[in-house]
Enzyme design. Structure first.
Site, PDB file in Angstrom:
ATOM      1  N   GLN A 206       0.854  -1.228   0.033  1.00  0.00           N
ATOM      2  CA  GLN A 206       0.070   0.126   0.101  1.00  0.00           C
ATOM      3  C   GLN A 206       0.956   1.236  -0.042  1.00  0.00           C
ATOM      4  OE1 GLN A 206      -2.666  -2.191   3.259  1.00  0.00           O
ATOM      5  NE2 GLN A 206      -3.402  -0.098   3.097  1.00  0.00           N
ATOM      6  N   PHE A 237      -5.716  -3.971   3.507  1.00  0.00           N
ATOM      7  CA  PHE A 237      -6.446  -3.950   4.871  1.00  0.00           C
ATOM      8  C   PHE A 237      -5.598  -3.390   5.864  1.00  0.00           C
ATOM      9  CE2 PHE A 237      -8.230  -7.875   2.681  1.00  0.00           C
ATOM     10  CZ  PHE A 237      -9.393  -7.228   2.132  1.00  0.00           C
ATOM     11  N   GLU A 241       0.834  -1.601   4.680  1.00  0.00           N
ATOM     12  CA  GLU A 241       1.288  -0.398   4.970  1.00  0.00           C
ATOM     13  C   GLU A 241       2.783  -0.573   5.142  1.00  0.00           C
ATOM     14  OE1 GLU A 241      -2.264   2.083   6.971  1.00  0.00           O
ATOM     15  OE2 GLU A 241      -0.483   3.274   6.576  1.00  0.00           O
ATOM     16  N   ARG A 319      -5.477   7.670  16.925  1.00  0.00           N
ATOM     17  CA  ARG A 319      -6.907   7.658  16.157  1.00  0.00           C
ATOM     18  C   ARG A 319      -7.459   6.728  17.295  1.00  0.00           C
ATOM     19  NH1 ARG A 319      -9.083   7.926  11.218  1.00  0.00           N
ATOM     20  NH2 ARG A 319      -7.518   9.161  10.417  1.00  0.00           N
ATOM     21  N   ARG A 351      -7.517  -1.790   8.871  1.00  0.00           N
ATOM     22  CA  ARG A 351      -8.800  -1.065   8.647  1.00  0.00           C
ATOM     23  C   ARG A 351      -9.587  -0.488   9.848  1.00  0.00           C
ATOM     24  NH1 ARG A 351     -12.780  -4.138   4.430  1.00  0.00           N
ATOM     25  NH2 ARG A 351     -13.581  -2.163   3.036  1.00  0.00           N
ATOM     26  N   ALA A 520      -5.812   5.298   5.612  1.00  0.00           N
ATOM     27  CA  ALA A 520      -6.981   6.218   6.105  1.00  0.00           C
ATOM     28  C   ALA A 520      -8.163   6.524   5.205  1.00  0.00           C
ATOM     29  CB  ALA A 520      -6.121   7.483   6.569  1.00  0.00           C
ATOM     30  N   GLU A 722     -12.963   2.461   5.083  1.00  0.00           N
ATOM     31  CA  GLU A 722     -12.835   2.000   6.700  1.00  0.00           C
ATOM     32  C   GLU A 722     -14.168   2.097   7.526  1.00  0.00           C
ATOM     33  OE1 GLU A 722      -9.210   4.564   6.984  1.00  0.00           O
ATOM     34  OE2 GLU A 722      -8.407   2.707   8.339  1.00  0.00           O
TER      35      GLU A 722
HETATM   36  N1  MTE Z   1     -11.213  -3.053   0.385  1.00  0.00           N
HETATM   37  C1  MTE Z   1     -10.385  -4.077  -0.286  1.00  0.00           C
HETATM   38  N2  MTE Z   1     -11.245  -4.964  -1.075  1.00  0.00           N
HETATM   39  N3  MTE Z   1      -9.162  -4.608  -0.238  1.00  0.00           N
HETATM   40  C2  MTE Z   1      -8.583  -4.041   0.952  1.00  0.00           C
HETATM   41  O1  MTE Z   1      -7.411  -4.282   1.013  1.00  0.00           O
HETATM   42  N4  MTE Z   1      -8.411  -1.995   2.477  1.00  0.00           N
HETATM   43  C3  MTE Z   1      -9.329  -1.140   3.103  1.00  0.00           C
HETATM   44  C4  MTE Z   1     -10.145  -0.209   2.476  1.00  0.00           C
HETATM   45  N5  MTE Z   1     -11.046  -1.147   1.675  1.00  0.00           N
HETATM   46  C5  MTE Z   1      -9.102  -2.688   1.626  1.00  0.00           C
HETATM   47  C6  MTE Z   1     -10.385  -2.283   1.184  1.00  0.00           C
HETATM   48  C7  MTE Z   1      -8.532  -0.153   3.908  1.00  0.00           C
HETATM   49  S1  MTE Z   1      -7.679  -0.737   5.458  1.00  0.00           S
HETATM   50  C8  MTE Z   1      -8.244   1.107   3.393  1.00  0.00           C
HETATM   51  S2  MTE Z   1      -7.434   2.528   4.392  1.00  0.00           S
HETATM   52  C9  MTE Z   1      -8.964   1.802   2.399  1.00  0.00           C
HETATM   53  O2  MTE Z   1      -9.639   0.618   1.624  1.00  0.00           O
HETATM   54  C10 MTE Z   1      -7.489   2.240   1.363  1.00  0.00           C
HETATM   55  O3  MTE Z   1      -8.275   2.505   0.261  1.00  0.00           O
HETATM   56  P1  MTE Z   1      -9.050   4.040  -0.021  1.00  0.00           P
HETATM   57  O4  MTE Z   1      -8.222   4.694   0.690  1.00  0.00           O
HETATM   58  O5  MTE Z   1      -8.819   4.073  -1.606  1.00  0.00           O
HETATM   59  O6  MTE Z   1     -10.333   3.628   0.290  1.00  0.00           O
HETATM   60 MO1  MOS Z   2      -6.070   1.437   6.179  1.00  0.00          MO
HETATM   61  S1  MOS Z   2      -5.705   0.500   7.909  1.00  0.00           S
HETATM   62  O1  MOS Z   2      -5.720   2.877   6.663  1.00  0.00           O
HETATM   63  O2  MOS Z   2      -4.771   0.939   5.354  1.00  0.00           O
END
Ligand code: MTE
Ligand code: MOS
Length: 774
Positions: A206, A237, A241, A319, A351, A520, A722
């Site tokens: 990520q 998820f 990171e 957070r 997440r 985030a 999230e």
């Molecule tokens: N959705 C899917 N399918 N796979 C993922 O790994 N990660 C989550 C969320 N949704 C994730 C997901 C997390 S922890 C975050 S922070 C956000 O997606 C990151 O992407 P965005 O900022 O584009 O929403």
């Molecule tokens: Mo999502 S825990 O901020 O990668």
């Protein structure tokens, strides 16, 4: 549903499918392990510590090096640069050198001509340990303030006086568990040495920039020598990171030593033992409240299990502190956050990033308060919601300016017919001696932006080619969440061309530098804005060309439906692209964005860490078996604020997925460490993520309508990745409600999360005993 903004295909607010949807289900979407290896490539395997805490007396690689197919083997001594991959603080070793601090810590690595040979050779590495006593629980660490980072505090008002003067006062302790990310694609990297000092790294990450920095630090080379690339992840998820830096840097050291491309892909058991998870939390509260449920003061200690090093713990804890208010005005408070150090794997982003744990605390406390007062939870909540224009300052000093929580809660209440639903649940319980149902709602307010202001920036790179086709690149990464299609929709909308004309390209540090992690939930907020900025620059230049061509003032040129108009004359977007080239006008631009208004003072825990809040509400019904402790979710109704959704189909997928993932955290996913500090749940046979049949049979998710973001976000949308995970707290509260029914709803359940059968059964027994004495 709100309608798409324009007549083009795939503009913003259109429910276009994920760009890789077909690829995901047919197998044609390429993940790192699908990339054909070049001849001479090596595979790698890790040597993991077998003790949670020990001094390393010696590491003997000789048998491994002599084994068939082995080309290179490394320990910390082979790292040419710094043995430090800390994302926030310092001194977090890539490979253990003097001591190991958790079972499963990476001690050495081996590269061989095949994966099987590498794994076999890794078993031949001999490590001699002098065993040291481990600290394994949060309670042990908290008692001695044994921490990975400084303790955090948040205060308001005279808490001691508030607690003393309140009509009621309750105190107690509870705990919530951690969670493995269980991404379908495990951690993986391929490091390839290039000319001179150059390195190319494919990483399932990520955060390509952090991998770039980590590899450079470990190899002792400048950032510009390392290019990191990722087209997609099979889920991140939060687990991708900071953790991918470890994997990529080990592959890079092996690649340096062997001068060959090295692939490091962890088997699931190693992945679960060696990489960090969601933080388990232990809470201690002391709350004062009046007869009507009004909270006077809350003294709350949030102790996070940070594991053996800090990693993301300080930020996750911040957070958590920033979400322990959820939707409620707390006139007096004292929050203390302990980033506890234990000899377990270092926990990391997951997440919600501490938000779920903070809300878990306050919602559990409200349940306890409501049972004590014999009031419905909803009544106590309503008594304490942030006001509009009053009682609206958070514990960290930010004013809640966009509060719509009561509107969201009322909407859900009406659409789910909560009163009738509640009556059916209580009626069921009257006639059912063994199976008991529970029903609960939850409101959610989640802050959007990185707490650390510097991270709220993004870059993008857009090229228009002479046939009118476009390539798009930005710093965000795709992990299944649909970021790439959303940002492509933004560019399509801006240039007024069908989204099919936009090719989405892999994220790489070579195209957009110095990026923030995709985290985030702010991926589309940040990268959408940066891409819009790039597309607007090109559009501006093309507008000049069109105005000259049609001989009209600039203001008369419009882009619409794949064409460029001046009154009733028009040319296609592709024709204008050729014309622009002909006039020697650049069709390429970099875009940039930084979130306005945000600031944060970490020493006082105050500021405006969030650009805005997103809201949601859920109701869930569960049934428990009071003889076996088994539990099922029967129905869930979700309502999520997405502002003006960029893509309602993608957002609904995020809402449903996040809720089910939250359900796993709170119900079936249990990480068990034995008394020797060994993780006993390191594969799908013992670690239970929700399966398709755990999805509630009645499952309705809705996006809140007519709710544009008050702030100027990308097309007035809101982040969604999230926040809906926390809607699953309704399930946690519904299980508590089912247990509470055994006392005719007069007592609160004594239970921790996750609500595994053994915990439910113990809580049922405890409830029966206490109810008998009423
Ligand atoms: N959705 C899917 N399918 N796979 C993922 O790994 N990660 C989550 C969320 N949704 C994730 C997901 C997390 S922890 C975050 S922070 C956000 O997606 C990151 O992407 P965005 O900022 O584009 O929403
Ligand atoms: Mo999502 S825990 O901020 O990668």
């Amino acid at each position: 549903m709100s309608a798409p903004l324009s007549r083009i295909r795939g503009g913003v607010r259109a429910s276009v499918r994920h760009d890789s949807a077909a690829g995901h289900v047919t197998g044609s979407a390429i993940y790192l392990d699908d990339i054909p290896s070049v001849p001479g490539s090596l595979d790698a395997a890790l040597v993991l510590s077998s003790h949670p805490h020990a001094r390393i007396k010696s590491i003997d690689l000789s048998a491994a090096i002599a084994a068939q197919g082995v080309i290179a083997a490394i320990t910390a001594a082979d790292i040419p640069g710094k043995n430090d991959i800390a994302p926030i603080r310092t001194d977090e070793p890539l490979l253990a050198s003097e001591t190991v601090e958790h079972e499963g810590q990476i001690v050495a690595a081996v590269a061989a001509t095949t994966l099987d040979l590498a794994r076999a050779a890794a078993k031949l590495v001999k490590v001699e340990y002098e065993v040291l006593p481990p600290v394994l629980t949060i309670q042990e660490a908290a008692a001695n303030e044994h921490c990975v980072a400084p303790v955090q505090k948040m205060d308001r008002g005279d808490i001691d006086a508030a607690l003393k003067s309140a009509e009621h006062r309750l105190s107690g302790e509870f705990h919530c568990g951690g969670q493995d990310h269980f991404y379908l694609e495990g951690q993986i990297a391929i490091a390839t040495p290039g000319e001179g000092r150059d390195f190319h790294v494919f990483s399932s990450t990520q955060h390509p920039t952090e991998v770039q920095h980590g590899v450079a630090h470990v190899l002792g080379i400048p950032f510009n020598a390392v290019t990191v690339e990722v087209r997609r992840m099979g889920g991140g998820f939060g687990g991708k990171e900071s953790q991918p830096t470890i994997i990529a840097a080990i592959a890079a050291v092996l690649a340096l030593k062997s001068r060959k491309p090295v692939k490091l892909r962890l088997p699931r058991d190693d992945d679960m033992r060696a990489t960090g998870k969601r933080h388990p939390f232990f809470f201690r509260y002391d709350i004062g409240f009046d007869d009507d449920g009004a909270i006077k003061g809350l003294d709350l200690t949030l102790a996070a299990n940070g594991g053996h090093v800090a990693d993301h713990t300080p930020a996750v804890l911040t957070r958590a502190l920033c979400h322990a208010d959820n939707c409620y005005w707390l006139p007096a408070l004292r929050f203390r956050g302990l980033p506890c150090k234990t000899n377990t794997v270092s926990n990391t982003a997951f997440r919600g990033y501490g938000g779920p744990q903070g809300m878990f605390a306050i919602e559990t406390i409200i349940d306890i308060v409501a049972r004590h007062l014999r009031l419905p939870l909803e009544t106590v909540r309503k008594r304490n919601y942030y006001g509009i224009g009053r009682n609206n300052v958070t514990p960290y000093g930010m004013t809640v300016e966009d509060n719509i929580i009561e509107r969201v809660v009322d909407d859900l209440d009406r659409s789910a017919d909560l009163k009738i639903w509640r009556e059916s649940v209580t009626a069921f319980n009257k006639t059912s001696p063994v199976l008991k149902k529970g029903l609960a709602t939850v409101p959610v307010k989640f802050g959007i932006s990185f707490n650390r202001p510097a991270l709220n920036q993004a870059g993008a790179l857009v090229h228009v080619y002479m046939d009118g086709s476009v390539t798009l690149n930005h710093g965000g990464t795709e992990m299944g969440q649909g970021l790439f299609i959303k940002v492509a929709q933004v560019v399509a909308e801006t240039l007024q061309i069908d989204v099919d004309n936009i090719r989405i390209t892999a994220t790489t540090t070579g195209k957009v530098p110095n990026t923030s992690p995709t985290a985030a939930s702010s991926g589309s907020d940040l990268n959408g804005m940066a891409a819009k900025n790039a597309a607007e620059q090109i559009k501006e230049r093309m507008t000049d060309v069109a105005a000259e061509q049609f001989n009209v003032p600039k203001g008369e040129i419009t882009f619409s439906s794949n064409r460029i108009y001046a009154g009733n004359r028009s040319i296609s977007f592709a024709e204008l692209a050729v014309l622009s080239w002909d006039k020697r006008v650049s069709l390429s631009a970099t875009g940039f964005y930084r979130t306005p208004k945000v600031y944060w003072n970490a020493s006082t825990s105050t500021g405006r860490p969030f650009y805005y809040f997103t809201y949601g509400a859920a109701a869930a019904e569960v049934a428990i078996d009071t003889l076996t402790g088994e539990m099922r979710v029967l129905r869930a109704e979700l309502l999520q604020d997405c502002g003006e959704s960029l893509n309602p189909a993608i957002d609904l997928g995020q809402i449903e997925g996040a809720f089910v993932q939250g359900m796993g955290w709170l119900t079936t996913e249990e990480l068990v460490w034995d008394t020797k500090g060994n993780l006993r749940t390191h594969g799908p046979s013992t670690y239970k993520i929700p399966g398709s049949r755990d999805v509630p049979p009645i499952f309705n998710a809705r996006i809140l309508q007519n709710s544009p973001n008050q702030e100027e976000t990308i097309f007035r949308s809101k982040a969604v990745g999230e926040p809906p995970l926390m809607l699953a707290l309704s399930i946690w509260l519904a299980v508590r409600d089912a247990i509470s029914s055994l006392s005719d709803y007069r007592l609160a359940a004594n239970i921790d999360a996750p609500t595994t059968p053994d915990r439910v059964l113990a809580a049922v027994d405890d409830m029966m005993k206490r109810a008998a004495t009423l």
